[in-house]
Design a protein around this motif. Structure first.
Motif, PDB file in Angstrom:
ATOM      1  N   LEU A 224      33.984  32.982  46.085  1.00  0.00           N
ATOM      2  CA  LEU A 224      34.107  34.416  45.827  1.00  0.00           C
ATOM      3  C   LEU A 224      34.328  34.693  44.341  1.00  0.00           C
ATOM      4  O   LEU A 224      33.743  35.638  43.779  1.00  0.00           O
ATOM      5  CB  LEU A 224      35.254  35.001  46.648  1.00  0.00           C
ATOM      6  CG  LEU A 224      35.081  34.984  48.172  1.00  0.00           C
ATOM      7  CD1 LEU A 224      36.335  35.520  48.857  1.00  0.00           C
ATOM      8  CD2 LEU A 224      33.862  35.802  48.586  1.00  0.00           C
ATOM      9  N   LEU A 225      35.156  33.876  43.704  1.00  0.00           N
ATOM     10  CA  LEU A 225      35.424  34.064  42.282  1.00  0.00           C
ATOM     11  C   LEU A 225      34.198  33.737  41.440  1.00  0.00           C
ATOM     12  O   LEU A 225      33.983  34.329  40.375  1.00  0.00           O
ATOM     13  CB  LEU A 225      36.605  33.189  41.853  1.00  0.00           C
ATOM     14  CG  LEU A 225      37.967  33.637  42.396  1.00  0.00           C
ATOM     15  CD1 LEU A 225      38.999  32.529  42.227  1.00  0.00           C
ATOM     16  CD2 LEU A 225      38.433  34.904  41.697  1.00  0.00           C
ATOM     17  N   TYR A 226      33.387  32.811  41.908  1.00  0.00           N
ATOM     18  CA  TYR A 226      32.130  32.505  41.217  1.00  0.00           C
ATOM     19  C   TYR A 226      31.211  33.730  41.231  1.00  0.00           C
ATOM     20  O   TYR A 226      30.594  34.066  40.211  1.00  0.00           O
ATOM     21  CB  TYR A 226      31.451  31.315  41.883  1.00  0.00           C
ATOM     22  CG  TYR A 226      30.165  30.872  41.208  1.00  0.00           C
ATOM     23  CD1 TYR A 226      30.199  30.159  40.022  1.00  0.00           C
ATOM     24  CD2 TYR A 226      28.922  31.159  41.779  1.00  0.00           C
ATOM     25  CE1 TYR A 226      29.031  29.747  39.402  1.00  0.00           C
ATOM     26  CE2 TYR A 226      27.750  30.752  41.158  1.00  0.00           C
ATOM     27  CZ  TYR A 226      27.813  30.045  39.980  1.00  0.00           C
ATOM     28  OH  TYR A 226      26.649  29.642  39.367  1.00  0.00           O
ATOM     29  N   GLU A 227      31.135  34.388  42.383  1.00  0.00           N
ATOM     30  CA  GLU A 227      30.322  35.604  42.478  1.00  0.00           C
ATOM     31  C   GLU A 227      30.887  36.701  41.577  1.00  0.00           C
ATOM     32  O   GLU A 227      30.130  37.438  40.927  1.00  0.00           O
ATOM     33  CB  GLU A 227      30.280  36.088  43.932  1.00  0.00           C
ATOM     34  CG  GLU A 227      29.598  35.134  44.890  1.00  0.00           C
ATOM     35  CD  GLU A 227      28.135  34.895  44.540  1.00  0.00           C
ATOM     36  OE1 GLU A 227      27.474  35.836  44.042  1.00  0.00           O
ATOM     37  OE2 GLU A 227      27.656  33.759  44.751  1.00  0.00           O
ATOM     38  N   LEU A 228      32.224  36.806  41.534  1.00  0.00           N
ATOM     39  CA  LEU A 228      32.851  37.780  40.644  1.00  0.00           C
ATOM     40  C   LEU A 228      32.525  37.463  39.188  1.00  0.00           C
ATOM     41  O   LEU A 228      32.267  38.370  38.380  1.00  0.00           O
ATOM     42  CB  LEU A 228      34.372  37.768  40.857  1.00  0.00           C
ATOM     43  CG  LEU A 228      35.195  38.695  39.962  1.00  0.00           C
ATOM     44  CD1 LEU A 228      34.819  40.151  40.199  1.00  0.00           C
ATOM     45  CD2 LEU A 228      36.688  38.493  40.205  1.00  0.00           C
ATOM     46  N   GLY A 229      32.531  36.179  38.849  1.00  0.00           N
ATOM     47  CA  GLY A 229      32.186  35.769  37.494  1.00  0.00           C
ATOM     48  C   GLY A 229      30.757  36.124  37.137  1.00  0.00           C
ATOM     49  O   GLY A 229      30.476  36.533  35.995  1.00  0.00           O
ATOM     50  N   ILE A 230      29.843  35.996  38.084  1.00  0.00           N
ATOM     51  CA  ILE A 230      28.435  36.366  37.827  1.00  0.00           C
ATOM     52  C   ILE A 230      28.323  37.855  37.541  1.00  0.00           C
ATOM     53  O   ILE A 230      27.612  38.279  36.615  1.00  0.00           O
ATOM     54  CB  ILE A 230      27.552  35.966  39.022  1.00  0.00           C
ATOM     55  CG1 ILE A 230      27.433  34.429  39.115  1.00  0.00           C
ATOM     56  CG2 ILE A 230      26.161  36.583  38.903  1.00  0.00           C
ATOM     57  CD1 ILE A 230      26.653  33.941  40.310  1.00  0.00           C
ATOM     58  N   LEU A 231      29.028  38.676  38.318  1.00  0.00           N
ATOM     59  CA  LEU A 231      29.001  40.125  38.087  1.00  0.00           C
ATOM     60  C   LEU A 231      29.550  40.482  36.707  1.00  0.00           C
ATOM     61  O   LEU A 231      28.965  41.293  35.981  1.00  0.00           O
ATOM     62  CB  LEU A 231      29.816  40.843  39.168  1.00  0.00           C
ATOM     63  CG  LEU A 231      29.244  40.808  40.591  1.00  0.00           C
ATOM     64  CD1 LEU A 231      30.222  41.462  41.568  1.00  0.00           C
ATOM     65  CD2 LEU A 231      27.885  41.515  40.654  1.00  0.00           C
ATOM     66  N   ALA A 232      30.672  39.854  36.341  1.00  0.00           N
ATOM     67  CA  ALA A 232      31.254  40.112  35.024  1.00  0.00           C
ATOM     68  C   ALA A 232      30.356  39.583  33.913  1.00  0.00           C
ATOM     69  O   ALA A 232      30.222  40.202  32.851  1.00  0.00           O
ATOM     70  CB  ALA A 232      32.638  39.473  34.934  1.00  0.00           C
ATOM     71  N   ALA A 233      29.702  38.447  34.167  1.00  0.00           N
ATOM     72  CA  ALA A 233      28.825  37.849  33.155  1.00  0.00           C
ATOM     73  C   ALA A 233      27.605  38.723  32.885  1.00  0.00           C
ATOM     74  O   ALA A 233      27.085  38.733  31.757  1.00  0.00           O
ATOM     75  CB  ALA A 233      28.393  36.453  33.599  1.00  0.00           C
TER      76      ALA A 233
END
Length: 245
Positions: A224-233
């Motif tokens: 889930l945090l990886y997906e959040l990181g993609i959105l922020a990236a």
């Protein structure tokens, strides 16, 4: 100012920043020792496993000075975590003069966000994961066994889990920094999503106890945090492109 004087001034400032960090830690440590006290802090840490143990069961201390040293070590760790924002500020104040303006705008949010995420990982582990995991282990244990964990082994286990979850919650920061530095693109991160999911479960299997529940509690947040990181990236990538143009 010549090169040698400039180097010495940097060393002096580094020394001052380190001393301020140590003083900040010492103040928090002494304050915690006075109130609520090392014993009470350990009792708070032990609450999840005490709730899972049979009624009237307590943990044990096998060492002579263990009942004294373990709470002291734990209080020092808590003081370090509580003084971490102050320490990170000292690091920021030392390196900030050497950064470009756009790097300053990026660095400060990263420091703040990484601190919040690390503390969030610890809180998630303590308040959610431990209660479920300890209850599961206690129910799984044979009825002929009376669990009585050693406090030193318990603290070692808890600190390891705290570190694992704290570092795990830094995944969005790592993703954002890699994209900002141009090491990897958002599209590439999306393409390797499947490998990240597999890696998440492998990491969870290595750093957590050998039960499915605790592994899921670590692996799922990584994904889930990886997906959040993609959105922020994606947002950071657009800003970086605007700066380069």
């Amino acid at each position: 100012m010549n090169q040698q004087e400039n180097f010495i001034s940097h060393l002096v400032e580094l020394r001052d920043r380190l001393l301020r960090s140590i003083i900040g830690f010492a103040i928090v440590f002494v304050a915690l020792m006075m109130y609520p006290g090392a014993a009470h802090i350990f009792d708070l840490l032990a609450q999840p496993i005490q709730s899972a143990l049979p009624q009237g069961t307590k943990m044990i201390a096998t060492g002579v000075i263990t009942p004294f040293m373990v709470p002291i070590k734990l209080t020092a760790m808590v003081a370090f975590v509580m003084s971490l924002p102050w320490t990170l500020y000292q690091i920021w104040a030392f390196v900030a003069p050497g950064l470009y303006q756009h790097e300053k705008r990026m660095a400060l949010p990263i420091i703040v966000s990484s601190t919040i995420l690390f503390l969030s990982g610890i809180a998630f582990c303590h308040f959610i994961v431990f209660g479920k995991v300890f209850a599961f282990i206690n129910e799984f244990a044979p009825s002929s066994i009376t669990p009585a964990p050693d406090i030193e082994a318990y603290m070692s286990f808890v600190l390891t889990m705290f570190m694992a979850f704290g570092v795990t919650f830094e995944v969005p920061i790592v993703v954002v920094v890699l994209v900002y530095l141009g090491v990897v693109t958002v599209e590439k991160l999306v393409d390797i999503r499947g490998y990240v999911i597999v890696a998440a479960f492998i990491i969870a299997a290595v750093v957590t106890p050998p039960d499915v529940m605790s592994q899921l509690f670590l692996a799922v947040p990584i994904c889930l945090l990886y997906e959040l990181g993609i959105l922020a990236a994606r947002m950071v990538g657009r800003k970086r492109q605007e700066i380069l143009e």
